[in-house]
Motif scaffolding. Structure first.
Motif, PDB file in Angstrom:
ATOM      1  N   SER A  11     -15.837  46.007  -5.147  1.00  0.00           N
ATOM      2  CA  SER A  11     -16.456  47.134  -4.450  1.00  0.00           C
ATOM      3  C   SER A  11     -16.434  46.883  -2.952  1.00  0.00           C
ATOM      4  O   SER A  11     -16.745  45.783  -2.500  1.00  0.00           O
ATOM      5  N   MET A  12     -16.048  47.925  -2.213  1.00  0.00           N
ATOM      6  CA  MET A  12     -15.994  47.826  -0.755  1.00  0.00           C
ATOM      7  C   MET A  12     -16.549  49.113  -0.160  1.00  0.00           C
ATOM      8  O   MET A  12     -16.354  50.196  -0.719  1.00  0.00           O
ATOM      9  N   SER A  13     -17.186  48.999   0.979  1.00  0.00           N
ATOM     10  CA  SER A  13     -17.656  50.183   1.689  1.00  0.00           C
ATOM     11  C   SER A  13     -16.472  50.854   2.376  1.00  0.00           C
ATOM     12  O   SER A  13     -15.398  50.249   2.540  1.00  0.00           O
ATOM     13  N   ILE A  14     -16.654  52.090   2.789  1.00  0.00           N
ATOM     14  CA  ILE A  14     -15.575  52.799   3.482  1.00  0.00           C
ATOM     15  C   ILE A  14     -15.223  52.096   4.797  1.00  0.00           C
ATOM     16  O   ILE A  14     -14.051  52.053   5.186  1.00  0.00           O
ATOM     17  N   ASP A  15     -16.199  51.502   5.446  1.00  0.00           N
ATOM     18  CA  ASP A  15     -15.908  50.762   6.684  1.00  0.00           C
ATOM     19  C   ASP A  15     -15.030  49.548   6.405  1.00  0.00           C
ATOM     20  O   ASP A  15     -14.135  49.227   7.193  1.00  0.00           O
ATOM     21  N   GLU A  16     -15.270  48.889   5.279  1.00  0.00           N
ATOM     22  CA  GLU A  16     -14.437  47.745   4.900  1.00  0.00           C
ATOM     23  C   GLU A  16     -13.023  48.194   4.535  1.00  0.00           C
ATOM     24  O   GLU A  16     -12.035  47.527   4.890  1.00  0.00           O
ATOM     25  N   ILE A  17     -12.912  49.343   3.871  1.00  0.00           N
ATOM     26  CA  ILE A  17     -11.596  49.900   3.530  1.00  0.00           C
ATOM     27  C   ILE A  17     -10.830  50.221   4.812  1.00  0.00           C
ATOM     28  O   ILE A  17      -9.642  49.904   4.934  1.00  0.00           O
ATOM     29  N   ARG A  18     -11.499  50.839   5.762  1.00  0.00           N
ATOM     30  CA  ARG A  18     -10.842  51.165   7.041  1.00  0.00           C
ATOM     31  C   ARG A  18     -10.397  49.903   7.772  1.00  0.00           C
ATOM     32  O   ARG A  18      -9.295  49.851   8.329  1.00  0.00           O
ATOM     33  N   ALA A  19     -11.240  48.887   7.784  1.00  0.00           N
ATOM     34  CA  ALA A  19     -10.885  47.628   8.446  1.00  0.00           C
ATOM     35  C   ALA A  19      -9.693  46.966   7.759  1.00  0.00           C
ATOM     36  O   ALA A  19      -8.778  46.458   8.435  1.00  0.00           O
ATOM     37  N   LEU A  20      -9.682  46.987   6.436  1.00  0.00           N
ATOM     38  CA  LEU A  20      -8.562  46.407   5.702  1.00  0.00           C
ATOM     39  C   LEU A  20      -7.274  47.200   5.971  1.00  0.00           C
ATOM     40  O   LEU A  20      -6.210  46.620   6.175  1.00  0.00           O
ATOM     41  N   HIS A  21      -7.372  48.520   6.009  1.00  0.00           N
ATOM     42  CA  HIS A  21      -6.216  49.368   6.327  1.00  0.00           C
ATOM     43  C   HIS A  21      -5.675  49.027   7.716  1.00  0.00           C
ATOM     44  O   HIS A  21      -4.462  48.887   7.894  1.00  0.00           O
ATOM     45  N   ASN A  22      -6.570  48.885   8.685  1.00  0.00           N
ATOM     46  CA  ASN A  22      -6.135  48.527  10.037  1.00  0.00           C
ATOM     47  C   ASN A  22      -5.472  47.157  10.066  1.00  0.00           C
ATOM     48  O   ASN A  22      -4.466  46.955  10.757  1.00  0.00           O
ATOM     49  N   SER A  23      -6.014  46.222   9.330  1.00  0.00           N
ATOM     50  CA  SER A  23      -5.445  44.869   9.275  1.00  0.00           C
ATOM     51  C   SER A  23      -4.055  44.879   8.636  1.00  0.00           C
ATOM     52  O   SER A  23      -3.126  44.226   9.136  1.00  0.00           O
ATOM     53  N   ILE A  24      -3.905  45.606   7.543  1.00  0.00           N
ATOM     54  CA  ILE A  24      -2.605  45.703   6.877  1.00  0.00           C
ATOM     55  C   ILE A  24      -1.601  46.405   7.781  1.00  0.00           C
ATOM     56  O   ILE A  24      -0.435  45.993   7.872  1.00  0.00           O
ATOM     57  N   SER A  25      -2.033  47.443   8.473  1.00  0.00           N
ATOM     58  CA  SER A  25      -1.145  48.151   9.411  1.00  0.00           C
ATOM     59  C   SER A  25      -0.638  47.203  10.493  1.00  0.00           C
ATOM     60  O   SER A  25       0.558  47.208  10.826  1.00  0.00           O
ATOM     61  N   ALA A  36      12.325  35.032   6.767  1.00  0.00           N
ATOM     62  CA  ALA A  36      11.091  34.297   7.079  1.00  0.00           C
ATOM     63  C   ALA A  36      10.002  34.586   6.041  1.00  0.00           C
ATOM     64  O   ALA A  36       9.198  33.715   5.722  1.00  0.00           O
ATOM     65  N   ARG A  37       9.960  35.812   5.564  1.00  0.00           N
ATOM     66  CA  ARG A  37       9.021  36.210   4.516  1.00  0.00           C
ATOM     67  C   ARG A  37       9.813  36.967   3.457  1.00  0.00           C
ATOM     68  O   ARG A  37      10.802  37.629   3.784  1.00  0.00           O
ATOM     69  N   PRO A  38       9.381  36.937   2.200  1.00  0.00           N
ATOM     70  CA  PRO A  38      10.101  37.650   1.147  1.00  0.00           C
ATOM     71  C   PRO A  38      10.136  39.161   1.406  1.00  0.00           C
ATOM     72  O   PRO A  38       9.133  39.747   1.827  1.00  0.00           O
ATOM     73  N   ALA A  39      11.280  39.783   1.158  1.00  0.00           N
ATOM     74  CA  ALA A  39      11.420  41.222   1.379  1.00  0.00           C
ATOM     75  C   ALA A  39      10.420  42.018   0.532  1.00  0.00           C
ATOM     76  O   ALA A  39       9.922  43.055   0.970  1.00  0.00           O
ATOM     77  N   GLU A  40      10.109  41.521  -0.662  1.00  0.00           N
ATOM     78  CA  GLU A  40       9.165  42.209  -1.553  1.00  0.00           C
ATOM     79  C   GLU A  40       7.776  42.311  -0.920  1.00  0.00           C
ATOM     80  O   GLU A  40       7.001  43.202  -1.236  1.00  0.00           O
ATOM     81  N   GLU A  41       7.472  41.382  -0.041  1.00  0.00           N
ATOM     82  CA  GLU A  41       6.164  41.390   0.615  1.00  0.00           C
ATOM     83  C   GLU A  41       5.992  42.651   1.458  1.00  0.00           C
ATOM     84  O   GLU A  41       4.931  43.269   1.461  1.00  0.00           O
ATOM     85  N   GLN A  42       7.044  43.034   2.167  1.00  0.00           N
ATOM     86  CA  GLN A  42       6.953  44.233   2.999  1.00  0.00           C
ATOM     87  C   GLN A  42       6.737  45.473   2.143  1.00  0.00           C
ATOM     88  O   GLN A  42       5.924  46.334   2.484  1.00  0.00           O
ATOM     89  N   VAL A  43       7.423  45.551   1.024  1.00  0.00           N
ATOM     90  CA  VAL A  43       7.254  46.674   0.102  1.00  0.00           C
ATOM     91  C   VAL A  43       5.808  46.706  -0.401  1.00  0.00           C
ATOM     92  O   VAL A  43       5.166  47.759  -0.410  1.00  0.00           O
ATOM     93  N   TYR A  44       5.287  45.552  -0.793  1.00  0.00           N
ATOM     94  CA  TYR A  44       3.906  45.472  -1.285  1.00  0.00           C
ATOM     95  C   TYR A  44       2.909  45.902  -0.194  1.00  0.00           C
ATOM     96  O   TYR A  44       1.972  46.661  -0.463  1.00  0.00           O
ATOM     97  N   LEU A  45       3.121  45.437   1.026  1.00  0.00           N
ATOM     98  CA  LEU A  45       2.212  45.788   2.119  1.00  0.00           C
ATOM     99  C   LEU A  45       2.228  47.290   2.388  1.00  0.00           C
ATOM    100  O   LEU A  45       1.175  47.899   2.628  1.00  0.00           O
TER     101      LEU A  45
END
Length: 64
Positions: A11-25, A36-45
């Motif tokens: 469970s995450m609050s909407i603020d935590e979801i937004r922060a995680l979205h910003n971090s992933i972006s 340097a990193r697996p190509a599948e990682e970019q697809v997953y991200l």
């Protein structure tokens, strides 16, 4: 021996979801690429970013 699939609910609050979205972006922006990193990682991200964005839009629509 095959690895068993592991599943978790979190469970995450909407603020935590937004922060995680910003971090992933940001991570996608600075992703060093293959090999340097697996190509599948970019697809997953990208998929994770899309899922988080959908959660944010659902929250925004439901709380107008």
């Amino acid at each position: 021996m095959e690895e068993e699939e592991f599943s978790i609910q979190w469970s995450m609050s909407i603020d935590e979801i937004r922060a995680l979205h910003n971090s992933i972006s940001y991570l996608i922006e600075i992703w060093p690429g293959s090999p340097a990193r697996p190509a599948e990682e970019q697809v997953y991200l990208q998929q994770l970013k899309s899922s988080l964005f959908a959660m944010i839009m659902d929250y925004n629509f439901s709380n107008m």
